[in-house]
Motif scaffolding. Structure first.
Motif, PDB file in Angstrom:
ATOM      1  N   TYR A   1     -43.111 -60.856  -5.465  1.00 50.62           N
ATOM      2  CA  TYR A   1     -43.351 -59.621  -4.700  1.00 50.62           C
ATOM      3  C   TYR A   1     -43.076 -58.437  -5.614  1.00 50.62           C
ATOM      4  O   TYR A   1     -42.374 -58.553  -6.628  1.00 50.62           O
ATOM      5  N   TRP A   2     -43.659 -57.301  -5.263  1.00 51.60           N
ATOM      6  CA  TRP A   2     -43.495 -56.088  -6.074  1.00 51.60           C
ATOM      7  C   TRP A   2     -42.912 -54.970  -5.224  1.00 51.60           C
ATOM      8  O   TRP A   2     -43.009 -54.977  -4.000  1.00 51.60           O
ATOM      9  N   ASP A   3     -42.272 -54.038  -5.910  1.00 52.03           N
ATOM     10  CA  ASP A   3     -41.837 -52.820  -5.224  1.00 52.03           C
ATOM     11  C   ASP A   3     -42.039 -51.625  -6.154  1.00 52.03           C
ATOM     12  O   ASP A   3     -42.452 -51.792  -7.308  1.00 52.03           O
ATOM     13  N   LEU A   4     -41.791 -50.443  -5.636  1.00 50.10           N
ATOM     14  CA  LEU A   4     -41.970 -49.208  -6.414  1.00 50.10           C
ATOM     15  C   LEU A   4     -40.660 -48.451  -6.469  1.00 50.10           C
ATOM     16  O   LEU A   4     -39.872 -48.487  -5.516  1.00 50.10           O
ATOM     17  N   GLU A   5     -40.452 -47.784  -7.593  1.00 50.98           N
ATOM     18  CA  GLU A   5     -39.273 -46.930  -7.734  1.00 50.98           C
ATOM     19  C   GLU A   5     -39.729 -45.548  -8.186  1.00 50.98           C
ATOM     20  O   GLU A   5     -40.559 -45.425  -9.091  1.00 50.98           O
ATOM     21  N   ALA A   6     -39.199 -44.538  -7.510  1.00 50.19           N
ATOM     22  CA  ALA A   6     -39.494 -43.146  -7.897  1.00 50.19           C
ATOM     23  C   ALA A   6     -38.267 -42.577  -8.583  1.00 50.19           C
ATOM     24  O   ALA A   6     -37.162 -42.659  -8.049  1.00 50.19           O
ATOM     25  N   THR A   7     -38.432 -42.044  -9.799  1.00 50.68           N
ATOM     26  CA  THR A   7     -37.325 -41.406 -10.519  1.00 50.68           C
ATOM     27  C   THR A   7     -37.531 -39.896 -10.478  1.00 50.68           C
ATOM     28  O   THR A   7     -38.597 -39.395 -10.877  1.00 50.68           O
ATOM     29  N   SER A   8     -36.511 -39.180  -9.972  1.00 52.49           N
ATOM     30  CA  SER A   8     -36.659 -37.731  -9.744  1.00 52.49           C
ATOM     31  C   SER A   8     -36.591 -36.926 -11.030  1.00 52.49           C
ATOM     32  O   SER A   8     -36.063 -37.390 -12.054  1.00 52.49           O
ATOM     33  N   ALA A   9     -37.125 -35.714 -10.945  1.00 55.32           N
ATOM     34  CA  ALA A   9     -37.027 -34.766 -12.063  1.00 55.32           C
ATOM     35  C   ALA A   9     -35.976 -33.713 -11.728  1.00 55.32           C
ATOM     36  O   ALA A   9     -36.055 -32.577 -12.157  1.00 55.32           O
ATOM     37  N   THR A  10     -34.976 -34.100 -10.921  1.00 52.07           N
ATOM     38  CA  THR A  10     -33.944 -33.161 -10.456  1.00 52.07           C
ATOM     39  C   THR A  10     -32.689 -33.288 -11.314  1.00 52.07           C
ATOM     40  O   THR A  10     -32.595 -34.158 -12.177  1.00 52.07           O
TER      41      THR A  10
ATOM     42  N   ALA B   1     -50.858 -45.427  -9.095  1.00 48.44           N
ATOM     43  CA  ALA B   1     -51.965 -44.535  -9.500  1.00 48.44           C
ATOM     44  C   ALA B   1     -52.189 -43.457  -8.437  1.00 48.44           C
ATOM     45  O   ALA B   1     -52.398 -42.275  -8.765  1.00 48.44           O
ATOM     46  N   GLY B   2     -52.120 -43.851  -7.155  1.00 47.06           N
ATOM     47  CA  GLY B   2     -52.362 -42.903  -6.067  1.00 47.06           C
ATOM     48  C   GLY B   2     -51.259 -41.869  -5.901  1.00 47.06           C
ATOM     49  O   GLY B   2     -51.465 -40.811  -5.300  1.00 47.06           O
ATOM     50  N   LEU B   3     -50.044 -42.181  -6.427  1.00 44.59           N
ATOM     51  CA  LEU B   3     -48.915 -41.247  -6.294  1.00 44.59           C
ATOM     52  C   LEU B   3     -48.712 -40.397  -7.548  1.00 44.59           C
ATOM     53  O   LEU B   3     -47.817 -39.535  -7.577  1.00 44.59           O
ATOM     54  N   ALA B   4     -49.531 -40.612  -8.566  1.00 43.70           N
ATOM     55  CA  ALA B   4     -49.356 -39.868  -9.822  1.00 43.70           C
ATOM     56  C   ALA B   4     -49.374 -38.364  -9.555  1.00 43.70           C
ATOM     57  O   ALA B   4     -50.265 -37.852  -8.863  1.00 43.70           O
ATOM     58  N   ASN B   5     -48.350 -37.679 -10.082  1.00 43.43           N
ATOM     59  CA  ASN B   5     -48.201 -36.213  -9.959  1.00 43.43           C
ATOM     60  C   ASN B   5     -48.023 -35.732  -8.511  1.00 43.43           C
ATOM     61  O   ASN B   5     -48.228 -34.552  -8.223  1.00 43.43           O
ATOM     62  N   VAL B   6     -47.678 -36.648  -7.596  1.00 47.00           N
ATOM     63  CA  VAL B   6     -47.459 -36.245  -6.197  1.00 47.00           C
ATOM     64  C   VAL B   6     -45.954 -36.081  -5.958  1.00 47.00           C
ATOM     65  O   VAL B   6     -45.171 -36.955  -6.334  1.00 47.00           O
ATOM     66  N   ASP B   7     -45.569 -34.939  -5.401  1.00 46.33           N
ATOM     67  CA  ASP B   7     -44.157 -34.719  -5.051  1.00 46.33           C
ATOM     68  C   ASP B   7     -43.845 -35.491  -3.768  1.00 46.33           C
ATOM     69  O   ASP B   7     -44.722 -35.741  -2.948  1.00 46.33           O
ATOM     70  N   LEU B   8     -42.573 -35.820  -3.596  1.00 44.59           N
ATOM     71  CA  LEU B   8     -42.128 -36.424  -2.334  1.00 44.59           C
ATOM     72  C   LEU B   8     -41.520 -35.334  -1.452  1.00 44.59           C
ATOM     73  O   LEU B   8     -40.919 -34.385  -1.945  1.00 44.59           O
ATOM     74  N   GLU B   9     -41.712 -35.504  -0.155  1.00 44.16           N
ATOM     75  CA  GLU B   9     -41.124 -34.544   0.787  1.00 44.16           C
ATOM     76  C   GLU B   9     -39.986 -35.216   1.552  1.00 44.16           C
ATOM     77  O   GLU B   9     -40.116 -36.367   1.977  1.00 44.16           O
ATOM     78  N   VAL B  10     -38.864 -34.489   1.671  1.00 38.95           N
ATOM     79  CA  VAL B  10     -37.712 -35.034   2.397  1.00 38.95           C
ATOM     80  C   VAL B  10     -38.048 -35.111   3.882  1.00 38.95           C
ATOM     81  O   VAL B  10     -38.394 -34.115   4.511  1.00 38.95           O
TER      82      VAL B  10
ATOM     83  N   ALA C   1     -44.711 -39.467   1.015  1.00 43.52           N
ATOM     84  CA  ALA C   1     -45.927 -38.793   0.541  1.00 43.52           C
ATOM     85  C   ALA C   1     -47.105 -39.706   0.800  1.00 43.52           C
ATOM     86  O   ALA C   1     -46.953 -40.932   0.958  1.00 43.52           O
ATOM     87  N   ASN C   2     -48.309 -39.090   0.849  1.00 37.69           N
ATOM     88  CA  ASN C   2     -49.550 -39.867   0.950  1.00 37.69           C
ATOM     89  C   ASN C   2     -50.156 -39.997  -0.433  1.00 37.69           C
ATOM     90  O   ASN C   2     -50.118 -39.060  -1.238  1.00 37.69           O
ATOM     91  N   THR C   3     -50.721 -41.174  -0.700  1.00 34.58           N
ATOM     92  CA  THR C   3     -51.406 -41.352  -1.985  1.00 34.58           C
ATOM     93  C   THR C   3     -52.701 -40.534  -1.964  1.00 34.58           C
ATOM     94  O   THR C   3     -53.256 -40.254  -0.888  1.00 34.58           O
ATOM     95  N   VAL C   4     -53.148 -40.159  -3.135  1.00 30.17           N
ATOM     96  CA  VAL C   4     -54.423 -39.453  -3.230  1.00 30.17           C
ATOM     97  C   VAL C   4     -55.462 -40.442  -3.747  1.00 30.17           C
ATOM     98  O   VAL C   4     -55.129 -41.404  -4.412  1.00 30.17           O
ATOM     99  N   GLY C   5     -56.718 -40.204  -3.440  1.00 28.86           N
ATOM    100  CA  GLY C   5     -57.766 -41.115  -3.888  1.00 28.86           C
ATOM    101  C   GLY C   5     -58.542 -41.652  -2.710  1.00 28.86           C
ATOM    102  O   GLY C   5     -58.409 -41.187  -1.575  1.00 28.86           O
ATOM    103  N   ALA C   6     -59.374 -42.662  -2.985  1.00 32.78           N
ATOM    104  CA  ALA C   6     -60.295 -43.182  -1.967  1.00 32.78           C
ATOM    105  C   ALA C   6     -59.541 -43.813  -0.795  1.00 32.78           C
ATOM    106  O   ALA C   6     -59.863 -43.588   0.363  1.00 32.78           O
ATOM    107  N   VAL C   7     -58.509 -44.648  -1.126  1.00 28.45           N
ATOM    108  CA  VAL C   7     -57.759 -45.310  -0.037  1.00 28.45           C
ATOM    109  C   VAL C   7     -56.414 -44.619   0.101  1.00 28.45           C
ATOM    110  O   VAL C   7     -55.597 -44.647  -0.810  1.00 28.45           O
TER     111      VAL C   7
ATOM    112  N   LYS D   1     -39.465 -30.200  -1.032  1.00 28.40           N
ATOM    113  CA  LYS D   1     -40.337 -30.956  -1.940  1.00 28.40           C
ATOM    114  C   LYS D   1     -39.497 -31.372  -3.149  1.00 28.40           C
ATOM    115  O   LYS D   1     -38.755 -30.555  -3.702  1.00 28.40           O
ATOM    116  N   VAL D   2     -39.602 -32.646  -3.510  1.00 30.49           N
ATOM    117  CA  VAL D   2     -38.808 -33.156  -4.635  1.00 30.49           C
ATOM    118  C   VAL D   2     -39.751 -33.604  -5.739  1.00 30.49           C
ATOM    119  O   VAL D   2     -40.625 -34.453  -5.520  1.00 30.49           O
TER     120      VAL D   2
END
Length: 584
Positions: free
Chosen positions: A189-198, A243-252, A403-409, A455-456
């Motif tokens: 199984y896979w998961d995702l990790e977001a590392t902040s720029a804070t 890929a869909g989250l590239a350059n997308v900020d997360l919202e609290v 956040a929502n991914t950007v792109g077709a799906v 926005k983070v």
């Protein structure tokens, strides 16, 4: 002037006690048991109330000869062997073989200090034959079990093998864990990790996609099947989300603060000291007991074989005073903390394992003990103080970001992060135990201030692949813990059980892990197929409880041994019928 002969088990103990007793007392050592069942033959008369045929050991015969010579000049005999079943049995054998013509007193204590020895002298008692019966029943039972069952293992598996009442279920535990590992089907199984720029930087893990929780390792069974209601992220899906989250900020989306509070654990008893010694000092249960025995005999800690976690009144007062002086009153729990033993039938009337009184810090005794003894003393000292200290307190913050991914799906991704800030260390100022289950523990982490709607900025999203793991092999600390949970064995036996199964080649060690040999697999299969009851965990625990009842005078040794050997039509199937049924 009177001349008293005092007999203890070990020369080291004799040396320490001599310092406190002074003139008029000659302190000698029996050097453990002086008599035992002969190594060859059954040596138990099953037709005559299970009468054991003890004989003096070679060393025991020499000890008795020397003690008899000393008795000629003595006008009092004090039997000061350990205050447990084995100690009581040694005292009874000394009385039997010495046949003294002078007054005999049983002297017991659970720490070797001037005060404790003076108290013991002032409050002697007679030998407690209920404890002797319990020790003898255990010895006879183990001989019956080994003598009757081992020959079947020789014929069916290999010569030289042995079966044991506690040993065989212990091997079964290790074998069954290995079978679980062999049957385990790994799932990916896979998961995702977001590392902040804070500042400070933090990381958040993906929790759900479009409202469905993503699968983690605990969501798969041993066959690799995922439970319902969770979604498994594949490698391609994980790449798509990154890929869909590239350059997308997360919202609290939510911020939850909750108070954090953790209480100290009880002072040590034998099993928890063995576990923590294994976890913190990376030493075996046998080594823990050897070091603890040295500390006890030197007068530094209380008796090291106990399943009680209580502190006596004097110790409680001394410990609480030490905390106030060393750390300050704010680190002292508001009321004395009273702990209860979780072990069924906590059998001996001892305190927890603690430093002796008056309390001496590790620095004070450092020059009197070796480095390994000092390391063990340190954790006993720290854990004893911690047990009467305040809770550690703080705040745990859990933040959900999305956040929502950007792109077709398009996909709605929700991440979560949490961190605990300890605002008051409490007992952790003195001691931090090794945590076995890191998942259940709050991790200390600093998070930047955040509120709903913020926005983070995210530095990067990364996809991580995982595979489910089989259950971990037992280590000495985890096997001791399991035996204790099941009620198999007693504090005095854990180290010996582990030593036996290692030394006889039933298991071996791969690093800290305990791995069964092929012999162990063969023995456990035979025992489960033909002697199901004898390796049954509940049955083994029941036998242990019934031995406890003998020590309390609630059962009669000879009657109970008869039921164990011939059966009682209830919880005891009978060793002899089981063996006769399986001899073919």
């Amino acid at each position: 002037m009177s001349n008293a002969l005092v007999i203890v088990e070990s020369p080291a103990k004799a040396k320490t006690i001599s310092k406190f007793l002074g003139d008029g007392f000659d302190v000698r050592a029996s050097v453990g048991h002086i008599a035992d069942l002969p190594s060859k033959g059954l040596s138990v008369d099953v037709e005559n109330s299970f009468k054991p045929n003890y004989e003096l050991t070679e060393r025991g015969a020499q000890v008795i000869k020397e003690l008899k010579a000393l008795l000629k000049d003595a006008d009092e005999l004090y039997l000061a062997t350990d205050e447990d079943r084995e100690g009581e049995a040694i005292a009874a054998h000394l009385l039997e073989y010495l046949k003294p013509k002078i007054p005999v007193k049983r002297m017991v204590f659970h720490e070797i200090t001037k005060t404790a020895i003076s108290e013991a002298l002032a409050h002697t008692r007679d030998i407690d034959y209920k404890l002797v019966d319990a020790a003898e029943a255990r010895r006879i039972l183990d001989r019956l079990y080994g003598y009757e069952v081992s020959p079947i293992l020789w014929r069916k598996v290999n010569r030289g093998l042995s079966a044991g009442r506690v040993q065989s279920p212990s091997i079964r535990l290790v074998v069954e864990r290995e079978e679980e590992r062999m049957a385990h089907v790994a799932a990916g199984y896979w998961d995702l990790e977001a590392t902040s720029a804070t500042t400070p930087i933090f990381s958040a893990g993906l929790q759900s996609v479009d409202g469905s929780r993503i699968a983690m390792g605990k969501d798969f069974d041993s066959l690799g099947v995922v439970k319902e209601g969770v979604v498994v992220i594949t490698e391609s899906k994980a790449g798509e989300l990154v890929a869909g989250l590239a350059n997308v900020d997360l919202e609290v989306r939510s911020v939850e603060d909750r108070p954090y509070r953790k209480s100290p654990r009880a002072p040590f008893m034998t099993s928890t000291l063995q576990q923590e010694g294994g976890n913190k000092l990376r030493i075996t249960a046998s080594e823990v007991m050897r070091l603890a025995q040295g500390l006890y005999e030197g007068g530094f800690i209380t008796y090291m074989r106990t399943d009680n976690v209580i502190l006596g009144d004097d110790a409680m007062t001394a410990v609480r005073s030490e905390i106030s002086n060393a750390f300050g009153k704010e680190f002292l729990s508001a009321e004395p903390r009273q702990y209860k033993s979780k072990v069924k039938n906590a059998q001996e009337a001892h305190e927890a394992i603690r430093p002796t009184l008056p309390l001496r810090s590790p620095d004070v005794i450092a020059s009197e003990v070796n480095a390994r003894e000092l390391a063990l003393y340190k954790i006993i000292w720290q854990r004893t103080l911690a047990s009467q200290m305040s809770d550690a307190t703080g705040t745990t913050v859990t933040i959900k970001l999305g956040a929502n991914t950007v792109g077709a799906v398009k996909a709605d991704c929700e991440f979560s992060t949490s961190g605990t800030t300890i605002t008051f260390a409490g007992y952790r100022q003195a001691y931090q135990e090794v945590e076995e289950d890191s998942e259940s523990e709050e991790k200390e982490a600093l998070l930047p201030p955040m509120k709903v709607g913020d926005k983070v900025k995210i530095d990067k999203y990364s996809a991580n692949g995982h595979e489910t793991s089989p259950p971990a092999r037992y280590t000495e600390p985890t096997l001791v813990k399991k035996l204790e949970e099941l009620g198999i064995g007693r504090p005095s036996t854990y180290a010996a059980i582990l030593g036996t199964i290692l030394n006889r080649g039933y298991v071996w060690k791969k690093g800290q892990a305990i791995v069964p040999s092929w012999t162990a697999f063969a023995v456990v299969k035979l025992m489960k197929n033909h002697f199901t009851e004898l390796v049954d965990y509940t049955f083994t625990a029941t036998v242990e409880e019934e031995l406890d009842e003998i020590s309390q005078g609630l059962r009669v040794k000879e009657v109970w041994l008869g039921e164990f050997y011939y059966g009682n039509g209830k919880e005891l199937p009978g060793l002899k019928p089981l063996v006769e049924h399986n001899i073919a």
